[in-house]
Design a protein around this motif. Sequence first.
Motif, PDB file in Angstrom:
ATOM      1  N   THR A 227     -78.827 -53.444  74.562  1.00 36.29           N
ATOM      2  CA  THR A 227     -78.216 -52.416  75.251  1.00 36.29           C
ATOM      3  C   THR A 227     -78.703 -51.110  74.474  1.00 36.29           C
ATOM      4  O   THR A 227     -78.512 -50.211  75.343  1.00 36.29           O
ATOM      5  N   ALA A 230     -81.759 -50.292  76.240  1.00 39.44           N
ATOM      6  CA  ALA A 230     -81.688 -49.431  77.817  1.00 39.44           C
ATOM      7  C   ALA A 230     -80.686 -48.256  77.727  1.00 39.44           C
ATOM      8  O   ALA A 230     -81.222 -47.439  78.468  1.00 39.44           O
ATOM      9  N   ALA A 231     -80.005 -47.861  76.757  1.00 36.37           N
ATOM     10  CA  ALA A 231     -79.076 -46.777  76.778  1.00 36.37           C
ATOM     11  C   ALA A 231     -80.341 -45.744  76.355  1.00 36.37           C
ATOM     12  O   ALA A 231     -79.857 -44.531  76.872  1.00 36.37           O
ATOM     13  N   SER A 234     -82.299 -44.640  79.161  1.00 36.02           N
ATOM     14  CA  SER A 234     -81.689 -43.877  80.467  1.00 36.02           C
ATOM     15  C   SER A 234     -81.489 -42.615  80.554  1.00 36.02           C
ATOM     16  O   SER A 234     -81.335 -42.035  79.476  1.00 36.02           O
ATOM     17  N   ALA A 235     -81.231 -41.927  81.630  1.00 34.97           N
ATOM     18  CA  ALA A 235     -80.759 -40.672  81.654  1.00 34.97           C
ATOM     19  C   ALA A 235     -79.358 -40.353  81.660  1.00 34.97           C
ATOM     20  O   ALA A 235     -78.643 -41.178  82.187  1.00 34.97           O
ATOM     21  N   THR A 236     -78.909 -39.437  81.225  1.00 39.68           N
ATOM     22  CA  THR A 236     -77.525 -39.120  81.082  1.00 39.68           C
ATOM     23  C   THR A 236     -76.927 -38.503  82.442  1.00 39.68           C
ATOM     24  O   THR A 236     -75.618 -38.499  82.616  1.00 39.68           O
TER      25      THR A 236
END
Length: 244
Positions: A227, A230-231, A234-236
């Motif tokens: 996780t 993946a975080a 990723s885009a915020t």
Amino acid sequence: MDHQQTGAAVDTEDATRETFTATFAASRERFEQMLGFLDGDRAAALGHGELEQQLACQGRQLLYQLFQDHLDLRADREPRLDHVTDADGVPRHSVEAGHDRTLATVFGEVRVTRLAYRRRRRANLHPADAALNLPPERHSHGLRYLAAHEASRGSFDEATAAIRKATGTELGKRQVEQLAQRAATDVEDFYATRARPNPDADADALLVLSADGKGIVMRPDALRPATAAAAAASATKLTTRLSK
């Protein structure tokens, strides 16, 4: 009523008053000590905060003594009953005074003295325990209430600390857990006696609540490895709704 009967009634009243005065002598002494403290130079030199602390401590000691003296008075006035039987109908003909048990209260540990109705190979009966509604364990209902109340607000460690701060009573964490559990024994019976909000509602209908956990912010170091990876990738900025 003749003079002899009147004199006997007066003597009885005087004896009762003397017993009351003697029993609460320790409470009066503690109260006089508090008055002496408030009238002295030590109290006059204190700020209101220190004065609060002193009165809270001395006041708790006074309340403890009043509780103990009242229990002693009830022990002195406890009448001897003519007929005492247990749940099986077995009578108790032998009576013995001076049987003690301890009770831990919000003011401290007190001693409860009462009559014991005895019979060989049978457990003693203490009608005064029923009159006082004493619990089987040594902790009072007041402590049980505090344990349940404080435990519902946080951890058992926090509940233990809160009870100690409020009462000065030393309770262990395991004791607080057990008291909270005993306080919850009547929950199912309580709700069984509650009236339904809508008596015409279908008894088979279900009220369902679902939660998907969206919107809960997690610390990066609390995420599992997959996780967290993946975080990090990723885009915020969200594309379908407003970002935080």
